[in-house]
Write a protein that holds these residues in place. Structure first.
Motif, mmCIF file in Angstrom:
data_model
loop_
_atom_site.group_PDB
_atom_site.id
_atom_site.type_symbol
_atom_site.label_atom_id
_atom_site.label_comp_id
_atom_site.label_asym_id
_atom_site.label_seq_id
_atom_site.Cartn_x
_atom_site.Cartn_y
_atom_site.Cartn_z
ATOM 1 N N SER A 69 56.668 68.588 22.669
ATOM 2 C CA SER A 69 57.860 68.355 21.824
ATOM 3 C C SER A 69 58.146 69.398 21.056
ATOM 4 O O SER A 69 59.329 69.850 20.807
ATOM 5 C CB SER A 69 57.562 67.077 21.134
ATOM 6 N N ALA A 71 54.682 61.805 18.354
ATOM 7 C CA ALA A 71 56.347 62.223 18.316
ATOM 8 C C ALA A 71 56.872 61.479 16.881
ATOM 9 O O ALA A 71 57.640 61.911 16.259
ATOM 10 C CB ALA A 71 57.209 61.773 19.461
ATOM 11 N N PRO A 103 60.935 60.584 23.549
ATOM 12 C CA PRO A 103 59.389 60.872 24.134
ATOM 13 C C PRO A 103 59.129 60.008 25.207
ATOM 14 O O PRO A 103 59.665 58.947 25.615
ATOM 15 C CB PRO A 103 58.507 60.761 22.892
#
Ligand code: NAD
Length: 503
Positions: free
Chosen positions: A174, A200, A192
């Motif tokens: 991420s 996340a 995500p």
């Protein structure tokens, strides 16, 4: 108290907190449930225990997030780059401050071993720092004067972008996608993976605590087929950066076609490691083991096909099997653990199906080939020998701690086998002959190649794959090429000499 018990105790308050709050979306600076009130559950592959309920979003949540990203875009784009740089460094500070929490939560959610995940959190911070430092030069261009024009180029951020990430190392990936987008001046909607959504959520909290303005980064949880699809189809989302399976990449390309989405894909691999008999075989053995059995083999860059020269194959495979059998499979929060449980029951079954395929196809299972324990999603590090490259176990991405060993006799054969695959992400070559290394790497079809080395990331270098392994490159300035539009401006430097019509 053992180190494992200590880590379980450290995780407990975080687990209690997320269990209570659930994993919410984050839109326009606010944590929110899905508009329709739907949820799904995320569980731990260690023991299938419940972690939290997660917002199950649909197209209306994606639309709200895209509107927020669109509204926040002009101010973020026009913010002085030095200020964006300061905020991105503050996010990195926040990640470092919570690195232990991130690592513990990531291990519990994904099954990845702590020994690797503690570094992944710090890698995430490094990604933010790297792109923070480049934010001030992201718009720089060139002067390309011609006889009648001063031609200049400049880059501008493309607009709100969608980022879709997989479950294998969710936190690090991420940051790898989001940091350059923000540094370029884009705003973000992040979706995500549904199998590992926890970190996340931590990441976006860190970002807003660090001073990121509301709406610049929005988080929408949900399934690929509804939230993911809606993001790729949304007309206000200008580009999609996607990391995941090759077949999902194809689907996203089709979904994005009506709105002409720019896409950047980091996809699957079936990467070869080629070991010639003149190599430093002790180091090659360490690297072969590390690149398939670390991160549970759930790693796009893993070397899942070993191509070993027949002159050394018996001995090399014997040593490999002995070391694979000695790998410590266990609880991911035990610092001694080298391989933890696979992400999910369905994935464990898919990985274990390859054991049956190997037997049916006539390969030998020289190590592993079994489940470990009756609870949790643990499998033994596995080595298939006497395989050929036409077998399914040599062609399909297994994405687990499973290595397929194939023998070759000549360099030409090794090259043909290495390139005889749909994928082209990484390749690893072990030889003492530098001329051969140069010749071989020139012809090897892979976006990233290491010679006499495991995969060592250097952030200024390009990251990405050929063939079914991807489109586009990340890293260094390549990331900005994706998240920005290149502009040309030509300014007349004298008489413009425009042909006169209709005179
Ligand atoms: P996946 O493709 O199943 O899912 C990835 C993401 O895409 C998830 O967030 C999912 O919800 C979403 N998604 C699924 N269908 C979608 C759709 N139709 N539209 C929009 N989004 C959709 O991949 P995975 O199983 O989570 O991850 C494993 C794969 O990722 C492996 O193939 C691995 O090689 C690859 N991977 C590649 C890299 C790389 O850099 N090349 C890095 C890590 C993982």
């Amino acid at each position: 108290m053992s180190a494992l018990d200590e880590n379980i105790a450290k995780l407990a308050p975080h687990l209690a907190r997320i269990g209570k709050s659930g994993i919410l979306n984050h839109i326009a600076g606010k944590p929110v449930p899905a508009a329709a009130g739907a949820w799904f559950d995320t569980t731990s592959p260690i023991d299938d225990s419940h972690i939290a309920r997660v917002a199950r979003s649909d197209a209306s949540d994606i639309d709200a997030a895209a509107q927020a990203a669109k509204a926040a875009f002009p101010a973020w784009r026009d913010m002085p780059a030095a200020e964006r740089k300061r905020i991105l460094h503050a996010i990195a500070d926040g990640i470092e401050a919570r690195a232990e929490e991130i690592a513990l939560c990531e291990c519990h959610d994904t099954g990845q071993a702590l020994r690797f995940m503690s570094k992944a959190a710090l890698r995430g911070a490094a990604n933010f720092r790297f792109f923070a430092d480049r934010a001030p030069s992201a718009r720089d261009g060139q002067a390309l004067p011609s006889p009648t024009l001063m031609n200049i180029t400049t880059r501008v951020p493309i607009g709100p972008v969608g980022i879709i990430t997989p479950w294998n190392t969710p936190f690090m990936l991420s940051t790898w996608k989001i940091a350059p987008a923000l540094a370029a001046g884009c705003t973000v909607v992040h979706k995500p993976a549904e199998l590992s959504p926890w970190t996340a959520r931590i990441l976006i909290d860190i970002a807003e605590d660090a001073g990121l303005p509301p709406g610049v980064w929005n988080l929408v949880n949900g399934m690929g087929e509804d939230a993911g699809r809606a993001l790729t189809e949304h007309p206000d989302i200008r580009a999609i950066a996607f990391v995941g399976e090759s077949k999902t990449g194809s689907a996203i390309m089709a979904q994005g076609a009506p709105t002409l989405k720019r896409v950047h894909f980091e996809l699957g691999g079936k990467n070869p490691v080629i070991v010639f008999d003149d190599a430093d075989l002790d180091s090659a053995l360490d690297a072969v083991l590390f690149m398939i059995y670390s991160l549970n083999g759930e790693r796009c860059t893993s070397s899942s096909r070993l191509l070993v020269q027949d002159t050394i194959a018996d001995d090399f495979e014997t040593q490999l099997a002995a070391r694979a059998k000695a790998i410590r499979v266990g609880h991911p929060l035990d610092p001694a653990t080298e391989v933890g449980p696979l992400i999910h029951e369905a994935h464990r079954k898919k990985v274990m199906a390859s054991f049956d395929t190997a037997r049916t196809e006539g390969a030998t299972i020289a190590a592993g080939g079994t489940r470990v324990g009756d609870t949790g999603q643990f499998v033994a590090p596995t080595l298939f020998t006497h395989a050929t490259n036409d077998m399914t176990i040599a062609r399909d991405e297994i994405f687990g701690p499973v290595l397929t060993s194939i023998r070759f006799s000549t360099e030409e054969q090794a090259l043909n086998i290495a390139n005889d695959t749909a994928y082209g992400l990484t390749g690893y070559v072990w030889t003492a002959d530098v001329t051969r290394a140069m010749r071989f790497t020139e012809q090897l079809e892979a976006g990233m190649i290491w010679v006499n080395s495991a995969n060592v990331r250097h952030l200024p270098t390009p990251f990405g794959g050929m063939k079914a392994s991807g489109i586009g490159r990340d890293g260094g300035d390549w990331s900005f090429e994706f998240y920005m539009e290149q502009k040309h401006i030509g300014i007349a430097t004298g008489d413009p000499k425009i042909p006169r019509l209709g005179t």
